[in-house]
Scaffold this motif. Structure first.
Motif, PDB file in Angstrom:
ATOM      1  N   ILE A   2      -7.053 -16.270  -0.327  1.00  0.00           N
ATOM      2  CA  ILE A   2      -7.084 -14.917  -0.884  1.00  0.00           C
ATOM      3  C   ILE A   2      -8.496 -14.613  -1.418  1.00  0.00           C
ATOM      4  O   ILE A   2      -9.129 -15.457  -2.044  1.00  0.00           O
ATOM      5  CB  ILE A   2      -6.020 -14.769  -1.996  1.00  0.00           C
ATOM      6  CG1 ILE A   2      -5.993 -13.345  -2.540  1.00  0.00           C
ATOM      7  CG2 ILE A   2      -6.203 -15.796  -3.082  1.00  0.00           C
ATOM      8  CD1 ILE A   2      -4.875 -13.088  -3.533  1.00  0.00           C
ATOM      9  N   SER A   3      -8.959 -13.416  -1.157  1.00  0.00           N
ATOM     10  CA  SER A   3     -10.292 -13.027  -1.617  1.00  0.00           C
ATOM     11  C   SER A   3     -10.252 -12.657  -3.104  1.00  0.00           C
ATOM     12  O   SER A   3      -9.197 -12.328  -3.653  1.00  0.00           O
ATOM     13  CB  SER A   3     -10.807 -11.837  -0.810  1.00  0.00           C
ATOM     14  OG  SER A   3     -10.087 -10.663  -1.158  1.00  0.00           O
ATOM     15  N   GLN A   4     -11.413 -12.674  -3.715  1.00  0.00           N
ATOM     16  CA  GLN A   4     -11.523 -12.257  -5.119  1.00  0.00           C
ATOM     17  C   GLN A   4     -11.136 -10.786  -5.256  1.00  0.00           C
ATOM     18  O   GLN A   4     -10.488 -10.388  -6.213  1.00  0.00           O
ATOM     19  CB  GLN A   4     -12.949 -12.478  -5.634  1.00  0.00           C
ATOM     20  CG  GLN A   4     -13.097 -12.256  -7.123  1.00  0.00           C
ATOM     21  CD  GLN A   4     -12.299 -13.254  -7.949  1.00  0.00           C
ATOM     22  OE1 GLN A   4     -12.279 -14.438  -7.673  1.00  0.00           O
ATOM     23  NE2 GLN A   4     -11.608 -12.764  -8.960  1.00  0.00           N
ATOM     24  N   LYS A   5     -11.495  -9.997  -4.269  1.00  0.00           N
ATOM     25  CA  LYS A   5     -11.156  -8.567  -4.281  1.00  0.00           C
ATOM     26  C   LYS A   5      -9.638  -8.379  -4.289  1.00  0.00           C
ATOM     27  O   LYS A   5      -9.115  -7.542  -5.031  1.00  0.00           O
ATOM     28  CB  LYS A   5     -11.788  -7.875  -3.073  1.00  0.00           C
ATOM     29  CG  LYS A   5     -11.619  -6.380  -3.063  1.00  0.00           C
ATOM     30  CD  LYS A   5     -12.356  -5.751  -1.888  1.00  0.00           C
ATOM     31  CE  LYS A   5     -12.194  -4.245  -1.888  1.00  0.00           C
ATOM     32  NZ  LYS A   5     -12.878  -3.613  -0.754  1.00  0.00           N
ATOM     33  N   ALA A   6      -8.918  -9.167  -3.498  1.00  0.00           N
ATOM     34  CA  ALA A   6      -7.452  -9.074  -3.465  1.00  0.00           C
ATOM     35  C   ALA A   6      -6.850  -9.525  -4.796  1.00  0.00           C
ATOM     36  O   ALA A   6      -5.886  -8.914  -5.288  1.00  0.00           O
ATOM     37  CB  ALA A   6      -6.892  -9.899  -2.314  1.00  0.00           C
TER      38      ALA A   6
END
Length: 134
Positions: A2-6
């Motif tokens: 999972i990305s930091q943005k998500a």
């Protein structure tokens, strides 16, 4: 992964889900409570607004709020909006299917078969877990 943005999007939406219905939250309050950089949060909320999950309101009672009930917004939906397809292999993607260049036959591909099972289970969990569940 999972990305930091998500992760930030999920945390911001959980914060909005906790608010009383109809109460808009100020972006500075969301950023402060969830420890999200304000500029980054502005971009995230704009993406979520374009996809119909949040609204923004100007003025004295301005801020951001959810357009849908938290029980109708899933983690999978949010992750796809922010990060795009979740499939670990392009040949498993529902949104962006592409045959693997080095694959001769998907029907007998051992790698695809294993990752397909793993993907199905994780997608099932993410698509059935809502903001209300969190």
């Amino acid at each position: 992964m999972i990305s930091q943005k998500a992760k930030y999007a999920l945390r911001a939406l959980i914060e909005l889900a906790r608010a009383k219905e109809g109460d808009a939250q100020l972006i500075t309050d969301i950023a402060s409570h969830q420890r999200i950089p304000k500029k980054f949060l502005e971009q995230i909320l704009l993406d979520l607004k374009h996809d119909g999950l949040v609204y923004s309101r100007r003025g004295r009672n301005g801020g951001y709020g959810l357009l849908k009930d938290p029980c109708h917004i899933t983690f999978g939906q949010i992750m796809r909006i922010i990060d795009g397809p979740m499939a670990p292999l392009p040949c498993l993607s529902r949104m962006a299917y592409r045959r693997c260049e080095d694959c001769h036959d998907e029907t007998i591909c051992e790698i695809r078969r294993v990752f397909s099972r793993a993907y199905d289970q994780s997608a099932k969990i993410l698509d059935s877990t809502t903001l209300a569940d969190a």
